[in-house]
Structures are given as structure tokens and as C-alpha cells.
Write an enzyme that holds these catalytic residues in place. Sequence first.
Site, PDB file in Angstrom:
ATOM      1  N   ASP A  47       0.833  -1.208   0.000  1.00 28.97           N
ATOM      2  CA  ASP A  47       0.000   0.000   0.000  1.00 28.97           C
ATOM      3  C   ASP A  47       0.870   1.261   0.000  1.00 28.97           C
ATOM      4  O   ASP A  47       0.540   2.258  -0.641  1.00 28.97           O
ATOM      5  CB  ASP A  47      -0.901   0.013   1.242  1.00 28.97           C
ATOM      6  CG  ASP A  47      -2.021  -1.007   1.146  1.00 28.97           C
ATOM      7  OD1 ASP A  47      -2.536  -1.229   0.035  1.00 28.97           O
ATOM      8  OD2 ASP A  47      -2.376  -1.593   2.192  1.00 28.97           O
ATOM      9  N   ASN A 124      -5.036   8.583   1.674  1.00 27.44           N
ATOM     10  CA  ASN A 124      -5.432   7.947   2.940  1.00 27.44           C
ATOM     11  C   ASN A 124      -5.941   8.979   3.949  1.00 27.44           C
ATOM     12  O   ASN A 124      -7.087   8.941   4.349  1.00 27.44           O
ATOM     13  CB  ASN A 124      -4.236   7.242   3.584  1.00 27.44           C
ATOM     14  CG  ASN A 124      -4.150   5.773   3.217  1.00 27.44           C
ATOM     15  OD1 ASN A 124      -5.045   5.243   2.577  1.00 27.44           O
ATOM     16  ND2 ASN A 124      -3.090   5.128   3.641  1.00 27.44           N
ATOM     17  N   ARG A 150      -8.335  19.688  22.523  1.00 23.51           N
ATOM     18  CA  ARG A 150      -7.031  19.621  23.211  1.00 23.51           C
ATOM     19  C   ARG A 150      -6.632  18.159  23.258  1.00 23.51           C
ATOM     20  O   ARG A 150      -7.431  17.299  23.634  1.00 23.51           O
ATOM     21  CB  ARG A 150      -7.131  20.157  24.635  1.00 23.51           C
ATOM     22  CG  ARG A 150      -7.273  21.650  24.721  1.00 23.51           C
ATOM     23  CD  ARG A 150      -7.342  22.067  26.183  1.00 23.51           C
ATOM     24  NE  ARG A 150      -7.465  23.504  26.325  1.00 23.51           N
ATOM     25  CZ  ARG A 150      -8.603  24.170  26.196  1.00 23.51           C
ATOM     26  NH1 ARG A 150      -9.708  23.526  25.906  1.00 23.51           N
ATOM     27  NH2 ARG A 150      -8.626  25.476  26.346  1.00 23.51           N
ATOM     28  N   THR A 163      -9.469   2.581   6.715  1.00 25.98           N
ATOM     29  CA  THR A 163      -8.956   1.314   7.265  1.00 25.98           C
ATOM     30  C   THR A 163      -7.486   1.430   7.676  1.00 25.98           C
ATOM     31  O   THR A 163      -6.912   0.456   8.154  1.00 25.98           O
ATOM     32  CB  THR A 163      -9.087   0.199   6.204  1.00 25.98           C
ATOM     33  OG1 THR A 163      -8.643   0.716   4.946  1.00 25.98           O
ATOM     34  CG2 THR A 163     -10.515  -0.280   6.078  1.00 25.98           C
ATOM     35  N   ALA A 164      -6.904   2.605   7.493  1.00 27.54           N
ATOM     36  CA  ALA A 164      -5.481   2.782   7.810  1.00 27.54           C
ATOM     37  C   ALA A 164      -5.337   3.451   9.184  1.00 27.54           C
ATOM     38  O   ALA A 164      -5.888   2.964  10.175  1.00 27.54           O
ATOM     39  CB  ALA A 164      -4.812   3.573   6.692  1.00 27.54           C
ATOM     40  N   TYR A 165      -4.642   4.558   9.250  1.00 18.41           N
ATOM     41  CA  TYR A 165      -4.385   5.219  10.544  1.00 18.41           C
ATOM     42  C   TYR A 165      -5.699   5.503  11.291  1.00 18.41           C
ATOM     43  O   TYR A 165      -5.797   5.315  12.511  1.00 18.41           O
ATOM     44  CB  TYR A 165      -3.608   6.510  10.288  1.00 18.41           C
ATOM     45  CG  TYR A 165      -3.120   7.176  11.546  1.00 18.41           C
ATOM     46  CD1 TYR A 165      -2.031   6.660  12.242  1.00 18.41           C
ATOM     47  CD2 TYR A 165      -3.752   8.304  12.048  1.00 18.41           C
ATOM     48  CE1 TYR A 165      -1.582   7.261  13.413  1.00 18.41           C
ATOM     49  CE2 TYR A 165      -3.307   8.903  13.212  1.00 18.41           C
ATOM     50  CZ  TYR A 165      -2.223   8.378  13.884  1.00 18.41           C
ATOM     51  OH  TYR A 165      -1.797   8.964  15.041  1.00 18.41           O
ATOM     52  N   ASN A 166      -6.713   5.945  10.546  1.00 21.21           N
ATOM     53  CA  ASN A 166      -8.014   6.253  11.139  1.00 21.21           C
ATOM     54  C   ASN A 166      -8.545   5.113  11.996  1.00 21.21           C
ATOM     55  O   ASN A 166      -9.064   5.316  13.089  1.00 21.21           O
ATOM     56  CB  ASN A 166      -9.001   6.582  10.010  1.00 21.21           C
ATOM     57  CG  ASN A 166     -10.445   6.633  10.468  1.00 21.21           C
ATOM     58  OD1 ASN A 166     -10.863   7.562  11.148  1.00 21.21           O
ATOM     59  ND2 ASN A 166     -11.214   5.607  10.125  1.00 21.21           N
ATOM     60  N   GLN A 225       2.039   9.323   3.599  1.00 20.59           N
ATOM     61  CA  GLN A 225       3.326   9.048   4.256  1.00 20.59           C
ATOM     62  C   GLN A 225       4.281  10.240   4.195  1.00 20.59           C
ATOM     63  O   GLN A 225       5.422  10.133   4.608  1.00 20.59           O
ATOM     64  CB  GLN A 225       3.985   7.771   3.702  1.00 20.59           C
ATOM     65  CG  GLN A 225       4.636   7.902   2.344  1.00 20.59           C
ATOM     66  CD  GLN A 225       3.664   7.734   1.218  1.00 20.59           C
ATOM     67  OE1 GLN A 225       2.765   8.537   1.050  1.00 20.59           O
ATOM     68  NE2 GLN A 225       3.862   6.692   0.426  1.00 20.59           N
TER      69      GLN A 225
HETATM   70  P1  NAD Z   1       3.604   1.293   5.241  1.00 16.12           P
HETATM   71  O1  NAD Z   1       3.618   1.036   3.799  1.00 16.12           O
HETATM   72  O2  NAD Z   1       4.476   0.564   6.157  1.00 16.12           O
HETATM   73  O3  NAD Z   1       2.092   1.200   5.730  1.00 16.12           O
HETATM   74  C1  NAD Z   1       1.814   0.971   7.048  1.00 16.12           C
HETATM   75  C2  NAD Z   1       0.709  -0.064   7.092  1.00 16.12           C
HETATM   76  O4  NAD Z   1      -0.505   0.588   6.758  1.00 16.12           O
HETATM   77  C3  NAD Z   1       0.888  -1.239   6.117  1.00 16.12           C
HETATM   78  O5  NAD Z   1       0.531  -2.424   6.773  1.00 16.12           O
HETATM   79  C4  NAD Z   1      -0.112  -0.905   5.012  1.00 16.12           C
HETATM   80  O6  NAD Z   1      -0.622  -2.055   4.350  1.00 16.12           O
HETATM   81  C5  NAD Z   1      -1.188  -0.218   5.809  1.00 16.12           C
HETATM   82  N1  NAD Z   1      -2.056   0.635   5.023  1.00 16.12           N
HETATM   83  C6  NAD Z   1      -1.709   1.676   4.229  1.00 16.12           C
HETATM   84  N2  NAD Z   1      -2.804   2.184   3.657  1.00 16.12           N
HETATM   85  C7  NAD Z   1      -3.847   1.453   4.110  1.00 16.12           C
HETATM   86  C8  NAD Z   1      -5.244   1.505   3.901  1.00 16.12           C
HETATM   87  N3  NAD Z   1      -5.780   2.437   3.116  1.00 16.12           N
HETATM   88  N4  NAD Z   1      -6.024   0.606   4.542  1.00 16.12           N
HETATM   89  C9  NAD Z   1      -5.502  -0.330   5.363  1.00 16.12           C
HETATM   90  N5  NAD Z   1      -4.181  -0.431   5.600  1.00 16.12           N
HETATM   91  C10 NAD Z   1      -3.382   0.475   4.985  1.00 16.12           C
HETATM   92  O7  NAD Z   1       3.887   2.794   5.619  1.00 16.12           O
HETATM   93  P2  NAD Z   1       3.839   4.065   4.794  1.00 16.12           P
HETATM   94  O8  NAD Z   1       4.338   3.896   3.430  1.00 16.12           O
HETATM   95  O9  NAD Z   1       4.461   5.079   5.667  1.00 16.12           O
HETATM   96  O10 NAD Z   1       2.258   4.295   4.698  1.00 16.12           O
HETATM   97  C11 NAD Z   1       1.684   5.403   5.226  1.00 16.12           C
HETATM   98  C12 NAD Z   1       0.344   5.038   5.787  1.00 16.12           C
HETATM   99  O11 NAD Z   1       0.547   4.200   6.900  1.00 16.12           O
HETATM  100  C13 NAD Z   1      -0.353   6.259   6.296  1.00 16.12           C
HETATM  101  O12 NAD Z   1      -1.176   6.829   5.311  1.00 16.12           O
HETATM  102  C14 NAD Z   1      -1.130   5.737   7.488  1.00 16.12           C
HETATM  103  O13 NAD Z   1      -2.477   5.508   7.173  1.00 16.12           O
HETATM  104  C15 NAD Z   1      -0.491   4.408   7.814  1.00 16.12           C
HETATM  105  N6  NAD Z   1      -0.004   4.499   9.177  1.00 16.12           N
HETATM  106  C16 NAD Z   1      -0.699   3.850  10.126  1.00 16.12           C
HETATM  107  C17 NAD Z   1      -0.331   3.965  11.455  1.00 16.12           C
HETATM  108  C18 NAD Z   1      -1.148   3.261  12.472  1.00 16.12           C
HETATM  109  O14 NAD Z   1      -2.062   2.544  12.104  1.00 16.12           O
HETATM  110  N7  NAD Z   1      -0.855   3.475  13.748  1.00 16.12           N
HETATM  111  C19 NAD Z   1       0.762   4.745  11.817  1.00 16.12           C
HETATM  112  C20 NAD Z   1       1.467   5.390  10.813  1.00 16.12           C
HETATM  113  C21 NAD Z   1       1.060   5.270   9.479  1.00 16.12           C
END
Ligand code: NAD
Length: 272
Positions: A47, A124, A150, A163-166, A225
Site C-alpha cells: 500500500d 489515505n 485539546r 482502514t489505515a491510521y483512522n 506518508q
Molecule cells: P507502510 O507502507 O508501512 O504502511 C503501514 C501499514 O498501513 C501497512 O501495513 C499498510 O498495508 C497499511 N495501510 C496503508 N494504507 C492502508 C489503507 N488504506 N487501509 C488499510 N491499511 C493500509 O507505511 P507508509 O508507506 O508510511 O504508509 C503510510 C500510511 O501508513 C499512512 O497513510 C497511514 O495511514 C499508515 N499508518 C498507520 C499507522 C497506524 O495505524 N498506527 C501509523 C502510521 C502510518
Amino acid sequence: MELKVAIVANKEELTIQVVYRLRRLLAQAGIPEDPLQPTIVISVGGDGTLLSAFHQYEAQLYQVRFIGVHTGHLGFYTDWRDYELAEMVASLQNEEIKSISYPLLEVKIGYANGKPKRRLLALNESTIKRGNRTMVADVYIKDELFERFRGDGLSISTPTGSTAYNKSVGGAVLHPSINAMQLAEIASLNNRVFRTLGSPIVISDNDWLQIKLQHSSDYQVTVDQLDIPQDQMDTICYRIAQERIRFVSTRHMHFWHRVKDAFIGDSEAHEI
Ligand code: NAD
């Protein structure tokens, strides 16, 4: 549509081998590579690689469609396995390539020192955090003050980013057919003095969000990212962008199937 392909890949050993095979198959099929003006961008990796590919070609969204090959575990933006390259290349040769499009987030950063606003797109999410200090920010929805936040920070995500950071910060998973963005809190301070809603909210494409920062230093803004270096930032405005990202959809997986596959798996297989 004229077929011209660009390949964006990560540096993993397996990926390098996959790209080598892909180039051979594209040449056999007579599909040229054009990294400057492609109509199809093939991302090979995970991704994160697709996110990089998006940012590399975000100025050409009107003519580009994306397709993702994954060389690790199943990704959210990657539909093809590394051993299915021949089938994928054959699918590109179909007369009518079907595509599916998803919403993007527009991020506009305003500065206290009068510097021109900066516009970015997120696939994302975008987050705002403030170093080791409490972030204090007024959250406006459509020009009306909603709350004073705050805490550690805020995440604003697209449906495909839900499905990612959110998700990690307690946001809901949103189907990408819903043209909306989601605001999720990151460790908000909630007590008898400070109060926020305390739950994620989904904001329609008719509305916009403005985050007015109460301090001018120590902030980190991310767009996917990317870390966006900023100085004297005071307001960030978010809305669903006019632009959308298009994927080749020959074999686009059902969204809820993908969510189940990524997060739940075959639950019966886990039972003893
Ligand atoms: P990366 O490629 O290592 O991605 C981190 C993880 O997030 C991987 O497992 C990837 O498959 C997953 N991911 C990315 N987009 C996704 C999506 N839309 N739905 C479900 N999983 C998803 O790291 P990167 O290249 O730095 O990717 C950046 C993304 O990583 C950011 O956009 C953020 O959403 C995600 N992220 C997640 C966290 C967390 O969950 N705590 C922390 C930092 C970044």
C-alpha cells in the site's frame, strides 16, 4: 485509450524480480513504458508503494489509472498477486478497461505570516500533531465553531484511508462509495474543564472542516506518508476534493471482503 505504462516499485528483492518479469511481459504484449505521460501506473510492492505512486502522478489524475501488484501481504490498494502478472497484462489489452474511482481529501494549509496557501491531496489521510505539547485547536465545520480540541492531534481521512491510521485511532470503516471524510481524535483531553465530542464524525462532501491552531510552533502535518514541512501554519482546511483517483477495476475486490480478509481472516480457522 492509448496504453502507456509507468512502473513504481519498492526496493525489496522480490519486487525487483517481479518488475523484471513485468517488463518482459509488457514488451511481449507491445505495451510501451512512458514514465512521464503514462495512462496506466502499475505499483509493485505494498500500500505504501501505491501511496508513493499516487503522489508521484497526482498532477496527472485526469489521464492516469492505477493498478497495484502486491509482493507482500494483501494490501488495500493492491489487487494482483505477483504470480498473476500475465493475467494482469492480458487484462490491460482488453478494448474497454473498466475503472473504479474513489474520493480524495483536499488539504489547504494557511500561514500566519501571509505566505500563500499550500494545496495538497491525500489518498489515505492527513494528520496534525504537536510535538510533545498539547495541541490546542478550534474545529470549525462549515465556518461554524464546533469544538475546541485539546490532545495529541487529529486525523482526517478518506473512505479508502478509513482502514489505515483512522482505524488505529478508533475511527469507523467507511465504504468508499460514500463521498465523505472522517475526523477522528488522537488522545483528546476530556475532563470537567476540557470537552470534545469524543467520537469520530463523518462529514459530507458539501461541508468543509477548518482547524485553527492556537499556537504557531511545534506542529507536524502529514499527508499520507509525507511529512509536510511547515512554518507559521495557522489554519488547515479540509474538504473532499474535486479530483478522484481511478483504479483499473478488472478484478477489484469487494470492499467488505477485503476488510474481512485484512482484519478478521477466516475466524473459524482460529477456533480450537
Ligand atoms: P507502510 O507502507 O508501512 O504502511 C503501514 C501499514 O498501513 C501497512 O501495513 C499498510 O498495508 C497499511 N495501510 C496503508 N494504507 C492502508 C489503507 N488504506 N487501509 C488499510 N491499511 C493500509 O507505511 P507508509 O508507506 O508510511 O504508509 C503510510 C500510511 O501508513 C499512512 O497513510 C497511514 O495511514 C499508515 N499508518 C498507520 C499507522 C497506524 O495505524 N498506527 C501509523 C502510521 C502510518
